[in-house]
Design an enzyme around this catalytic site. Structure first.
Site, PDB file in Angstrom:
ATOM      1  N   ASP A   1       3.070   5.481  10.517  1.00  0.00           N
ATOM      2  CA  ASP A   1       2.512   4.688  11.493  1.00  0.00           C
ATOM      3  C   ASP A   1       3.447   4.370  12.334  1.00  0.00           C
ATOM      4  OD1 ASP A   1      -0.288   5.211  10.534  1.00  0.00           O
ATOM      5  OD2 ASP A   1      -0.382   3.219   9.634  1.00  0.00           O
TER       6      ASP A   1
ATOM      7  N   TYR B   1       7.010   2.965  -1.585  1.00  0.00           N
ATOM      8  CA  TYR B   1       7.043   1.837  -0.231  1.00  0.00           C
ATOM      9  C   TYR B   1       7.358   0.369  -0.827  1.00  0.00           C
ATOM     10  CZ  TYR B   1       4.331   5.374   1.969  1.00  0.00           C
ATOM     11  OH  TYR B   1       3.872   6.570   2.450  1.00  0.00           O
TER      12      TYR B   1
ATOM     13  N   ASP C   1      -3.852  -4.259   9.003  1.00  0.00           N
ATOM     14  CA  ASP C   1      -2.601  -4.425   9.120  1.00  0.00           C
ATOM     15  C   ASP C   1      -2.384  -5.593  10.150  1.00  0.00           C
ATOM     16  OD1 ASP C   1      -2.759  -3.539  11.790  1.00  0.00           O
ATOM     17  OD2 ASP C   1      -1.777  -1.526  11.159  1.00  0.00           O
TER      18      ASP C   1
ATOM     19  N   ARG D   1      -2.179   0.013   3.089  1.00  0.00           N
ATOM     20  CA  ARG D   1      -2.765  -0.990   3.940  1.00  0.00           C
ATOM     21  C   ARG D   1      -4.244  -1.167   3.265  1.00  0.00           C
ATOM     22  NH1 ARG D   1      -4.725   1.326   9.319  1.00  0.00           N
ATOM     23  NH2 ARG D   1      -4.325   3.398   8.736  1.00  0.00           N
TER      24      ARG D   1
END
Length: 299
Positions: A38, A66, A80, A176
């Site tokens: 993103d 991550y 988010d 998310r």
């Protein structure tokens, strides 16, 4: 120019923006990325150039690592920190490490996720975020993903609302959504407040190149020295070593008898010494044969 550019994608750019900028800097059209990030997320984004574009599907399929920040007490429409707040609850509980680990444990292994409405998943030929912007609610397809590692990291500052998480997962995992679901398990609305992808397959953060470095190298024709060999993107595939005679057949894209060492249907790389020749797989109709999926031209 053939190889893999281990790019550190900055915030504010889409993965497609990165591809377009690399094309411009390196004066080549054959450029492809290996897994969308993103715009507000930074991290490892391997960019395949020249013949390396042939391995994009294999690199996309690798594990991702991550570092995420989960904010407890507030939920947003986009899951988010950039979306409108849709729920809030005061966090008046200080969670113990045991409570947190018990919640995280329920998400380790294979889990089912429902993609967020603000995502590029398509339903009836239309992306979910397009429905979301029109305030149209549609049934979202469930997907199974795998969480290989999930653990809480030490906070930079003491907080009972912010949790730093390390996540190693399969492709297609929505971090998310994972943060939202963990929040629910803890009894609070939540959202992902920050995210970095620190590894994709064999490419880690410390291997990466930023755009400033690429721009400097491109002006002096040194950009090729920033590229890693194509085979570095196939480290997760098994290897079949072949002799000189078989090498010629592989170069011509011929089917071959299936060796005893190939025991699964997964694709594998074919090597002659340090030379990457092709990616092969077991023939779907003739299981005693192997056939080429990608063949790499001789440089």
């Amino acid at each position: 120019m053939d190889g893999i550019l281990p790019l550190w994608k900055p915030k504010g750019m889409t993965s497609h923006d990165c591809v377009m900028k690399v094309r411009k800097l390196l004066h080549t059209k054959k450029v492809g990325h290996t897994g969308t990030l993103d715009p507000e997320v930074e991290g490892v984004l391997p960019i395949c150039i020249g013949q390396a574009t042939k391995i994009v599907p294999f690199l996309t399929d690798t594990k991702k690592t991550y570092i995420a920040e989960m904010f407890l007490g507030i939920a947003t429409e986009t899951e988010d920190s950039y979306g409108e707040v849709i729920a809030s609850k005061t966090v008046n509980h200080s969670f113990t490490e045991e409570e947190i680990d018990a919640a995280l444990n329920s998400f380790r292994g294979k889990i089912t996720q429902i993609p967020p409405m603000y995502s590029a998943v398509k339903v009836n030929g239309k992306k979910l975020y397009e429905y979301a912007r029109q305030h149209i609610d549609v049934e979202r397809p469930k997907r199974q993903v795998e969480i290989y590692e999930l653990k809480k990291l030490p906070n930079k500052q003491p907080s009972n609302q912010v949790f730093r998480l390390k996540i190693v997962c399969s492709k297609g995992t929505y971090i998310r959504t994972l943060c939202v679901d963990i929040g629910k398990k803890l009894g609070y609305p939540a959202h992902m407040s920050a995210l970095e992808r620190i590894q994709t397959g064999a490419f880690a953060k410390e291997d990466t190149v930023n755009f400033a470095e690429l721009e400097k190298a491109a002006t002096s024709d040194d950009a090729k020295f920033l590229l890693l060999p194509i085979v570095s993107g196939l480290q997760h595939l098994k290897t079949l070593e072949v002799d000189e005679k078989t090498k010629v057949r592989v170069r011509h894209g011929q089917k071959l008898p299936r060796p005893d060492s190939i025991t699964s249907a997964d694709p594998f790389k074919v090597m002659h010494g340090n030379e990457l020749l092709a990616v092969y797989q077991v023939h779907p109709d003739h299981h005693n044969e192997i056939k080429p999926v990608r063949v790499f031209n001789e440089n």
